[in-house]
Motif scaffolding. Structure first.
Motif, PDB file in Angstrom:
ATOM      1  N   MET A   1     -19.083  18.412   3.172  1.00 16.14           N
ATOM      2  CA  MET A   1     -18.832  17.482   2.046  1.00 16.14           C
ATOM      3  C   MET A   1     -19.781  17.801   0.906  1.00 16.14           C
ATOM      4  O   MET A   1     -20.961  18.047   1.116  1.00 16.14           O
TER       5      MET A   1
ATOM      6  N   ASN B   1     -22.138  16.907  -2.293  1.00 21.76           N
ATOM      7  CA  ASN B   1     -23.049  15.760  -2.335  1.00 21.76           C
ATOM      8  C   ASN B   1     -23.582  15.438  -3.724  1.00 21.76           C
ATOM      9  O   ASN B   1     -24.586  14.764  -3.854  1.00 21.76           O
TER      10      ASN B   1
ATOM     11  N   PHE C   1     -14.740   9.712  -2.140  1.00 23.71           N
ATOM     12  CA  PHE C   1     -15.013  10.404  -0.877  1.00 23.71           C
ATOM     13  C   PHE C   1     -13.831  11.264  -0.445  1.00 23.71           C
ATOM     14  O   PHE C   1     -14.017  12.353   0.112  1.00 23.71           O
ATOM     15  N   ASP C   2     -12.607  10.821  -0.754  1.00 27.83           N
ATOM     16  CA  ASP C   2     -11.438  11.650  -0.472  1.00 27.83           C
ATOM     17  C   ASP C   2     -11.532  12.974  -1.225  1.00 27.83           C
ATOM     18  O   ASP C   2     -11.266  14.049  -0.663  1.00 27.83           O
TER      19      ASP C   2
ATOM     20  N   GLU D   1     -14.204  15.392   0.084  1.00 26.52           N
ATOM     21  CA  GLU D   1     -13.873  15.998   1.373  1.00 26.52           C
ATOM     22  C   GLU D   1     -12.823  17.089   1.272  1.00 26.52           C
ATOM     23  O   GLU D   1     -12.624  17.869   2.194  1.00 26.52           O
ATOM     24  N   ARG D   2     -12.108  17.148   0.132  1.00 21.51           N
ATOM     25  CA  ARG D   2     -11.041  18.136  -0.009  1.00 21.51           C
ATOM     26  C   ARG D   2     -11.607  19.545  -0.090  1.00 21.51           C
ATOM     27  O   ARG D   2     -12.602  19.780  -0.760  1.00 21.51           O
TER      28      ARG D   2
END
Length: 366
Positions: free
Chosen positions: A1, A3, A361-362, A365-366
């Motif tokens: 992820m 940050n 957050f979606d 995460e991609r």
């Protein structure tokens, strides 16, 4: 992820509404991931760092902005009314420019809980559509904004109508708000009509009309007037001019301090009823369950009043002060029922506003 998230918005200008947006977004993100690194493009980076415990970058220094975008994984544009040319085309070009630069640097872009429009000029509509069709995700705070995007031809990114993130903010306690009033030598044994208004160039007689309403409210309902300036110091100067035009000015009080978001919401929460011209005064009224009457000076206020099921027919321009007075008296007399309605409304809007943060957050995460 990834940050690192970079925020672009009207931040660092001592505007309670926009400060509230940033405060709400930062809180919502940290509730999910306290370790996420946050950087804000701000007019006053030192104050933004101090208030929110984030990194901050001077928004008008091109090399610093470019460096901040390059170091980020996601650009968040918003919330607020960033994409409009009602006030000027210059601010619209700024926000579109930041997004276009992020796109050129291959960064993900999320337009976060924006109020879009009005966009009057044909060139501005084309530019906005061109840039927005290349972002990754858009959430909007009202249905009117969705209509504007459809009209100008934004079709590619996923779009969802949510709610303003400020619905998630909790104000200071009643005791803390009263303590601040005491510090300002404002009597705490009185009940209040809260007034959160701004100067508006298309309504030159506004100060006189608000003064008339304030005087009548004092006479008829025995409420003192508490002016809550949301944009410091401009709104304070305007409130001072209204107070000076009042007959019962000894029963009018203008907050002198430059207060933060939670404090402003706390002050509005002390009031029995409020007049809300600024959009976020209206939102603070909902979050603090204070019955309110709106004054429309901008389509964003009209949209929000309609979304709240509140009357939206009192315009700043050519305002009928007797209509405003009657509306305030009516809301005051029915304040128990109004408070009950606001509770139900707030629960619904809070749920919608929480959808905004999930997309951060979606996208990471991609």
């Amino acid at each position: 992820m990834g940050n690192k998230v970079l925020f672009s918005g009207y931040y660092g200008f001592d505007n309670s509404g926009d400060d509230a947006i940033l405060h709400a977004i930062v809180n919502d993100i940290r509730a999910i991931d306290p370790a996420l690194q946050l950087n804000v493009l701000s007019y006053d980076p030192a104050r933004t760092r101090r208030l929110y415990g984030v990194n901050a970058t001077q928004r008008f220094h091109y090399a610093s902005v470019k460096k901040a975008i390059r170091a980020s994984d996601l650009l968040v544009s918003g919330g607020g009314s960033l994409l409009q040319d009602e006030t000027s085309s210059r601010s619209l070009y700024y926000y579109l420019g930041v997004m276009a630069l992020a796109k050129r640097l291959n960064k993900k872009i999320y337009v976060y809980a924006n109020g879009v429009g009005p966009i009057h000029k044909s060139l501005n509509r084309k530019l906005t559509a061109k840039v927005l069709n290349e972002v990754d995700c858009i959430t909007l705070r009202d249905e009117d904004s969705l209509r504007v995007l459809k009209e100008i031809g934004v079709t590619k990114p996923p779009i969802e109508v949510t709610a303003d993130p400020v619905y998630g903010i909790e104000g200071i306690t009643r005791e803390a708000a009263l303590a601040l009033l005491r510090e300002e030598r404002i009597p705490t044994d009185r009940r209040f009509l809260g007034v959160a208004v701004r100067q508006w160039k298309k309504a030159p007689a506004l100060a006189k009309k608000i003064a008339y309403v304030a005087d009548r409210i004092y006479e008829e309902l025995n409420l003192d007037i508490l002016f809550t300036p949301l944009h410091y110091p401009e709104d304070k100067h305007f409130a001072d001019s209204i107070k000076a035009a009042m007959v019962h000015r000894s029963h009018a009080h203008v907050l002198a301090g430059n207060y933060d978001v939670g404090e402003m919401e706390g002050f509005i929460g002390l009031c029995d009823v409020a007049i809300a011209m600024r959009l976020h005064a209206l939102i603070y009224a909902v979050t603090s369950k204070t019955p309110a009457v709106g004054i429309v000076y901008d389509p964003k206020v009209k949209s929000q009043l309609e979304a709240l099921g509140m009357p939206s027919d009192i315009q700043a321009e050519g305002m009928d002060e007797k209509r405003l007075l009657n509306a305030v008296i009516d809301v005051y007399k029915n304040r128990e029922a109004e408070t009950f309605k606001l509770k139900a409304m707030h629960d619904r809007l809070l749920e919608k506003s929480r959808r905004n943060v999930q997309y951060v957050f979606d996208l990471l995460e991609r």
